[in-house]
Motif scaffolding. Structure first.
Motif, PDB file in Angstrom:
ATOM      1  N   UNK A  77       0.868  -1.178   0.000  1.00  0.00           N
ATOM      2  CA  UNK A  77       0.000   0.000   0.000  1.00  0.00           C
ATOM      3  C   UNK A  77       0.907   1.231   0.000  1.00  0.00           C
ATOM      4  N   UNK A  78       0.885   1.971  -1.106  1.00  0.00           N
ATOM      5  CA  UNK A  78       1.758   3.135  -1.246  1.00  0.00           C
ATOM      6  C   UNK A  78       1.107   4.423  -0.760  1.00  0.00           C
ATOM      7  N   UNK A  92      -1.721   1.133  -4.789  1.00  0.00           N
ATOM      8  CA  UNK A  92      -1.150  -0.139  -4.370  1.00  0.00           C
ATOM      9  C   UNK A  92      -0.294  -0.720  -5.479  1.00  0.00           C
ATOM     10  N   UNK A  93       0.574  -1.602  -5.084  1.00  0.00           N
ATOM     11  CA  UNK A  93       1.380  -2.337  -6.033  1.00  0.00           C
ATOM     12  C   UNK A  93       1.326  -3.807  -5.663  1.00  0.00           C
ATOM     13  N   UNK A 129      -3.581   0.663  -9.306  1.00  0.00           N
ATOM     14  CA  UNK A 129      -2.397  -0.205  -9.342  1.00  0.00           C
ATOM     15  C   UNK A 129      -1.242   0.573  -9.943  1.00  0.00           C
ATOM     16  N   UNK A 130      -0.184   0.702  -9.193  1.00  0.00           N
ATOM     17  CA  UNK A 130       0.983   1.465  -9.633  1.00  0.00           C
ATOM     18  C   UNK A 130       2.212   0.568  -9.639  1.00  0.00           C
ATOM     19  N   UNK A 135       8.053  -2.349  -6.356  1.00  0.00           N
ATOM     20  CA  UNK A 135       8.111  -2.964  -5.039  1.00  0.00           C
ATOM     21  C   UNK A 135       9.408  -3.728  -4.902  1.00  0.00           C
ATOM     22  N   UNK A 136       9.954  -3.723  -3.708  1.00  0.00           N
ATOM     23  CA  UNK A 136      11.125  -4.521  -3.373  1.00  0.00           C
ATOM     24  C   UNK A 136      11.062  -4.896  -1.910  1.00  0.00           C
ATOM     25  N   UNK A 137      11.868  -5.844  -1.490  1.00  0.00           N
ATOM     26  CA  UNK A 137      11.860  -6.287  -0.097  1.00  0.00           C
ATOM     27  C   UNK A 137      12.124  -5.155   0.908  1.00  0.00           C
TER      28      UNK A 137
END
Length: 155
Positions: A77-78, A92-93, A129-130, A135-137
């Motif tokens: 959730x961005x 969100x991604x 949706x972006x 996204x990354x860890x």
């Protein structure tokens, strides 16, 4: 479940408090808020707006079906914005653009935010949706890392 989310509940402004104004802008889940994010407000139309912190907390009920960890702690959730009609738009991604589970996450999000006592936190949801930033860890919260480690992931 403890969380690194440090959002605090907003207090209701005192009558006549000239400094208190309805706040309706977006806030990102990393704690960076634009001016005024997070307060509940009742616009002229009489619709009570959901607080960003309450939406983020409710989104912890939305679980990534593959990993079994909620989307907030996974860092998916961005941002969240609530408009004057009490419709929440979530930026969100996903962990992968090829993820086939967007419908499942959308259904869980709708359930978490629009149902429950009094009809839910918001009247409707939209998910934007972006893919940038990707996204990354590094987006996983400490709580999410603990959950993943308990499942055997090395994060």
């Amino acid at each position: 479940m403890s969380s690194e989310n440090t959002a605090t509940a907003a207090t209701t402004p005192e009558a006549g408090d000239a400094t208190a104004a309805p706040q309706t802008e977006a806030v990102t889940t990393d704690g960076a808020a634009t001016a005024g994010a997070g307060d509940a407000a009742t616009p002229a139309g009489g619709v009570s707006k959901a607080m960003i912190a309450d939406i983020e907390e409710a989104m912890k009920d939305v679980v990534d079906p593959e990993l079994g960890i909620n989307v907030v702690d996974l860092g998916l959730v961005y941002g969240v914005h609530v408009d004057d009609e009490n419709v929440a738009t979530l930026d969100m991604t996903l962990t992968s653009a090829a993820c086939p589970l967007t419908d499942v996450i959308e259904d869980q999000t709708r359930q978490a935010l629009t149902t429950g006592p009094g009809g839910g936190l918001v009247s409707d949801i939209r998910i934007n949706w972006v893919w940038l930033p990707p996204w990354g860890p590094d987006k996983i919260t400490d709580e999410g890392r603990d959950q993943l480690r308990s499942l055997g992931f090395n994060v």
